[in-house]
Design an enzyme around this catalytic site. Structure first.
Site, PDB file in Angstrom:
ATOM      1  N   GLY A  14      11.258  -3.201  10.464  1.00 14.16           N
ATOM      2  CA  GLY A  14      10.516  -2.620   9.343  1.00 14.16           C
ATOM      3  C   GLY A  14      10.711  -1.115   9.177  1.00 14.16           C
ATOM      4  O   GLY A  14      11.269  -0.436  10.051  1.00 14.16           O
ATOM      5  N   ALA A  17       8.444   0.622  11.773  1.00 11.47           N
ATOM      6  CA  ALA A  17       8.826   0.217  13.131  1.00 11.47           C
ATOM      7  C   ALA A  17      10.192   0.756  13.524  1.00 11.47           C
ATOM      8  O   ALA A  17      10.397   1.142  14.681  1.00 11.47           O
ATOM      9  CB  ALA A  17       8.822  -1.307  13.231  1.00 11.47           C
ATOM     10  N   ARG A  36      13.005 -11.288  13.078  1.00 12.48           N
ATOM     11  CA  ARG A  36      12.957 -12.680  12.595  1.00 12.48           C
ATOM     12  C   ARG A  36      14.306 -13.367  12.605  1.00 12.48           C
ATOM     13  O   ARG A  36      14.391 -14.565  12.494  1.00 12.48           O
ATOM     14  CB  ARG A  36      12.386 -12.700  11.174  1.00 12.48           C
ATOM     15  CG  ARG A  36      10.910 -12.436  11.173  1.00 12.48           C
ATOM     16  CD  ARG A  36      10.277 -13.010   9.948  1.00 12.48           C
ATOM     17  NE  ARG A  36      10.226 -12.078   8.843  1.00 12.48           N
ATOM     18  CZ  ARG A  36       9.639 -12.359   7.704  1.00 12.48           C
ATOM     19  NH1 ARG A  36       9.086 -13.545   7.522  1.00 12.48           N
ATOM     20  NH2 ARG A  36       9.601 -11.462   6.728  1.00 12.48           N
ATOM     21  N   ALA A  82       4.353  -5.787  12.825  1.00 11.25           N
ATOM     22  CA  ALA A  82       4.825  -6.849  11.922  1.00 11.25           C
ATOM     23  C   ALA A  82       3.688  -7.417  11.076  1.00 11.25           C
ATOM     24  O   ALA A  82       2.694  -7.910  11.608  1.00 11.25           O
ATOM     25  CB  ALA A  82       5.476  -7.970  12.728  1.00 11.25           C
ATOM     26  N   LYS A 159      -5.053  -7.003   5.777  1.00 13.31           N
ATOM     27  CA  LYS A 159      -5.076  -5.942   6.789  1.00 13.31           C
ATOM     28  C   LYS A 159      -6.468  -5.810   7.409  1.00 13.31           C
ATOM     29  O   LYS A 159      -6.599  -5.565   8.610  1.00 13.31           O
ATOM     30  CB  LYS A 159      -4.653  -4.594   6.170  1.00 13.31           C
ATOM     31  CG  LYS A 159      -3.234  -4.541   5.675  1.00 13.31           C
ATOM     32  CD  LYS A 159      -2.203  -4.872   6.730  1.00 13.31           C
ATOM     33  CE  LYS A 159      -2.023  -3.809   7.778  1.00 13.31           C
ATOM     34  NZ  LYS A 159      -1.014  -4.197   8.789  1.00 13.31           N
ATOM     35  N   PRO A 184      -2.572   4.078   8.527  1.00 11.90           N
ATOM     36  CA  PRO A 184      -1.873   5.015   7.634  1.00 11.90           C
ATOM     37  C   PRO A 184      -2.217   4.794   6.170  1.00 11.90           C
ATOM     38  O   PRO A 184      -2.541   3.672   5.746  1.00 11.90           O
ATOM     39  CB  PRO A 184      -0.384   4.700   7.860  1.00 11.90           C
ATOM     40  CG  PRO A 184      -0.311   3.688   8.945  1.00 11.90           C
ATOM     41  CD  PRO A 184      -1.657   3.030   9.034  1.00 11.90           C
ATOM     42  N   VAL A 250      -3.544  14.244   0.049  1.00 16.62           N
ATOM     43  CA  VAL A 250      -3.735  13.429  -1.159  1.00 16.62           C
ATOM     44  C   VAL A 250      -3.030  14.143  -2.315  1.00 16.62           C
ATOM     45  O   VAL A 250      -3.198  15.346  -2.507  1.00 16.62           O
ATOM     46  CB  VAL A 250      -5.240  13.230  -1.446  1.00 16.62           C
ATOM     47  CG1 VAL A 250      -5.437  12.598  -2.820  1.00 16.62           C
ATOM     48  CG2 VAL A 250      -5.875  12.359  -0.359  1.00 16.62           C
TER      49      VAL A 250
END
Ligand code: NAP
Length: 357
Positions: A14, A17, A36, A82, A159, A184, A250
């Site tokens: 990812g 990652a 995977r 993941a 999430k 994050p 922001v």
């Protein structure tokens, strides 16, 4: 933690990652990454400095806990990243909730069977903090998203459920390892691989003229390398505890468009029409019903409201110094152009490009 110890990174392919893997290798760790597909599909990981000697890629399936048991052997820490990061899906239960929730439970169960494991660092998200801005409030690690569901912000729901399940697991089973979460905001910056991350895709869409105008909307942004660093510091600092909100700054849509325009990208079809007033907000909320379902919900809950995060915990306790995210956004743009995700157009003004943010 001592470099040379093995760290397992789930979802090593990812966006976030692969930066974690890169930084771990640079620090001398042995890394086992779960993926995977077979290892030859990930040349960008296998070619990282140190990968030849210290990176092993193993296949594991989020829906099969036992597939993680060999991946975690002799690991002092697992960094579980993941999880699908997609906003519009056909089937929220199958495409988001199942892999996020069952995947986290599978990883926790396998961790429980791993002797010597000290810590599990979970990539959660601001999506587990809230699914809508509240202009009267500054969000902190104490906040939990209580509103999302399969119908409303299913990514946020996935999430939230996954992070809740991880903390519940710790409460119920009291394992020998502890849990830290990194939450994050929108993660941007250059990518190690050639894929296109959902956050960078939003910046690409703005540059490709997908939006009819500049909306009254803002986002917390954080650099992908800082996000990766936060995971490693969370693993290394014995004193680290709990959740860590991870947002550098922001930025609103007007600032983002101005940044792009002043940085030499003014010849892209950037949005120009000012929709940041009450009429623009009403218009965009109406138009949101023409969008794919989850984009529509996102627009209706975010336009006309301002998000704020308090991120002093990660700065004080982990010692993170965030890099300026405007530079990260511009690096993400150049990276997307170099990898063919965005057309290359001649810079309007190279002098403007040199303007420092
Ligand atoms: P990404 O590039 O899409 O990476 C997601 C990773 O999860 C990939 O390795 C992917 O494997 C794996 N994955 C996805 N669905 C899976 C499934 N059903 N079974 C097994 N593996 C699966 O996204 P990312 O931005 O790096 O996201 C990593 C984590 O950060 C996620 O947990 C995401 O929720 C979180 N996060 C991201 C952001 C952001 O702005 N990027 C912000 C906050 C939190 P494949 O490569 O095989 O697809």
């Amino acid at each position: 933690m001592i470099p040379e110890k093995t760290v397992c990174v789930t979802g090593a392919s990812g966006f976030i990652a692969s930066h974690i893997v890169n930084q771990l290798l640079a620090e001398g760790y042995r890394v086992r990454g779960t993926v995977r597909k077979s290892p030859e599909h990930y040349p960008y990981l296998l070619q990282l400095p140190g990968a030849g000697e210290r990176l092993e890629l193993v296949e594991a399936d989020l829906l099969r806990s036992e597939s993680f048991i060999p991946a975690f052997i002799e690991c002092a820490c697992v960094i579980h990243t993941a999880s699908p990061y997609i906003i519009n899906v056909k089937d929220p239960q199958t495409d988001l909730v199942k892999p996020a929730l069952e995947g986290t439970s599978a990883v926790m169960e396998a961790a429980l069977k791993t002797s010597g494991l000290k810590r599990l660092v979970l990539t959660s998200s601001v999506a587990a903090i809230t699914d809508e801005p509240d202009s009267s409030k500054v969000f902190t690690e104490h906040d939990w998203n209580t509103r999302s569901s399969l119908q409303r912000h299913p990514y946020h729901y996935s999430k939230t459920l996954a992070e809740r399940a991880a903390w519940d697991f710790i409460d119920r089973k009291k394992p020998d390892f502890d849990l830290i979460t990194i939450n994050p905001a929108m993660v941007t910056g250059p990518s190690v691989g050639s894929g296109l991350n959902t956050t960078n895709a939003m910046i690409r869409d703005i540059m490709n003229g997908v939006y009819p105008g500049i909306m009254d909307i803002n986002w917390g942004f954080v650099d992908v390398r800082d996000t990766a660093r936060a995971h490693i510091l969370a693993m290394e600092k014995v004193s680290a505890r709990g959740r860590y909100l991870c947002s550098a700054e922001v930025i609103d849509m007007r600032e983002l468009v101005e940044l792009l325009s002043l940085s030499g990208y003014g010849n892209y079809p950037l949005p120009k029409r000012d929709l940041t007033n009450i009429f623009g907000t009403a218009l965009m909320k109406t138009l949101s019903w023409t969008q794919p379902r989850d984009t529509g919900t996102y627009l209706r809950t975010h336009i006309g409201r301002s998000i704020r995060y308090e991120c002093s915990k990660i700065e004080k306790e982990l010692g993170i110094e965030f890099r300026p995210v405007r530079e990260s956004i511009l690096e993400a743009v150049e990276d997307m152009i170099s990898k063919g995700h965005l057309d290359r157009r001649d810079k309007k003004s190279s002098a403007a490009r040199r303007k420092k943010y």
